[in-house]
Motif scaffolding. Sequence first.
Motif, PDB file in Angstrom:
ATOM      1  N   PHE A  76     -16.198  -9.797 -37.847  1.00 25.25           N
ATOM      2  CA  PHE A  76     -16.298  -8.867 -36.730  1.00 25.25           C
ATOM      3  C   PHE A  76     -15.822  -9.500 -35.439  1.00 25.25           C
ATOM      4  O   PHE A  76     -15.806 -10.714 -35.284  1.00 25.25           O
TER       5      PHE A  76
ATOM      6  N   ARG B  80     -20.676  -4.036 -29.138  1.00 23.42           N
ATOM      7  CA  ARG B  80     -20.035  -3.253 -30.193  1.00 23.42           C
ATOM      8  C   ARG B  80     -19.331  -4.238 -31.114  1.00 23.42           C
ATOM      9  O   ARG B  80     -18.459  -4.995 -30.707  1.00 23.42           O
TER      10      ARG B  80
ATOM     11  N   ASP C 165     -22.914  -0.578 -33.041  1.00 21.18           N
ATOM     12  CA  ASP C 165     -23.437  -0.847 -31.701  1.00 21.18           C
ATOM     13  C   ASP C 165     -24.825  -1.443 -31.795  1.00 21.18           C
ATOM     14  O   ASP C 165     -25.608  -1.072 -32.681  1.00 21.18           O
TER      15      ASP C 165
ATOM     16  N   PRO D 294     -19.512   4.976 -33.813  1.00 18.95           N
ATOM     17  CA  PRO D 294     -20.060   3.718 -34.326  1.00 18.95           C
ATOM     18  C   PRO D 294     -21.409   3.935 -34.991  1.00 18.95           C
ATOM     19  O   PRO D 294     -22.161   4.856 -34.635  1.00 18.95           O
TER      20      PRO D 294
ATOM     21  N   HIS E  56     -16.832  -4.742 -34.015  1.00 16.53           N
ATOM     22  CA  HIS E  56     -15.730  -4.095 -34.734  1.00 16.53           C
ATOM     23  C   HIS E  56     -15.490  -4.890 -36.011  1.00 16.53           C
ATOM     24  O   HIS E  56     -15.153  -6.070 -35.966  1.00 16.53           O
TER      25      HIS E  56
ATOM     26  N   SER F 286     -17.396   0.308 -36.767  1.00 12.42           N
ATOM     27  CA  SER F 286     -18.010  -0.406 -35.654  1.00 12.42           C
ATOM     28  C   SER F 286     -19.506  -0.180 -35.695  1.00 12.42           C
ATOM     29  O   SER F 286     -19.976   0.849 -36.175  1.00 12.42           O
TER      30      SER F 286
ATOM     31  N   ARG G  70     -10.173  -0.545 -34.036  1.00 16.50           N
ATOM     32  CA  ARG G  70     -11.016   0.232 -33.140  1.00 16.50           C
ATOM     33  C   ARG G  70     -10.580   1.683 -33.213  1.00 16.50           C
ATOM     34  O   ARG G  70      -9.404   1.996 -33.155  1.00 16.50           O
TER      35      ARG G  70
ATOM     36  N   ALA H  62      -9.351  -6.798 -36.164  1.00 18.71           N
ATOM     37  CA  ALA H  62     -10.423  -5.878 -35.805  1.00 18.71           C
ATOM     38  C   ALA H  62     -10.038  -5.051 -34.586  1.00 18.71           C
ATOM     39  O   ALA H  62     -10.405  -3.885 -34.485  1.00 18.71           O
TER      40      ALA H  62
END
Length: 144
Positions: A76, A96, A44, A15, A98, A42, A10, A6
């Motif tokens: 994640f 966040r 948030d 996101p 990912h 991603s 990024r 992950a």
Amino acid sequence: MALRMASALRSKMQPLFSTSQVNAGNLAGAVASRIRKGSPCSVDAIGPEASAKAVKCFMLASEYLQESHPGTDVAFELERVMAPAAEGKPETVKMRFHAALIKKLPVPERPDIVTSKTTNPGLTAAELQQVLVKRGASGIAVVG
């Protein structure tokens, strides 16, 4: 070790955003769509309810992807990100998530750790670390 993937995913892509009121199924569909296209994804979230919805959306996205990506799950990795003050609200921290597609992990018959609303997160984290160091994987049950 699989979740370290992950970090590599990024990206500068905007996101998605989870809130306490978000429809987790719709958010899951957006996550699955990005993953199907091979795009990094991603999400948030600010606050516990929004974070819980984000986790639910990844569970649902895993189900949505079974036809195109059988035998996989969406996993994640978390990153703490500062959210600047806006609209009269103070600066805060957002999580966040990912996302990465990983090979489906075996589900243990019994969880190694059981948590609830009253569980001490620090003690749980220490217990989880011990299990992961010893076995490399763990099953966790969340009650309530």
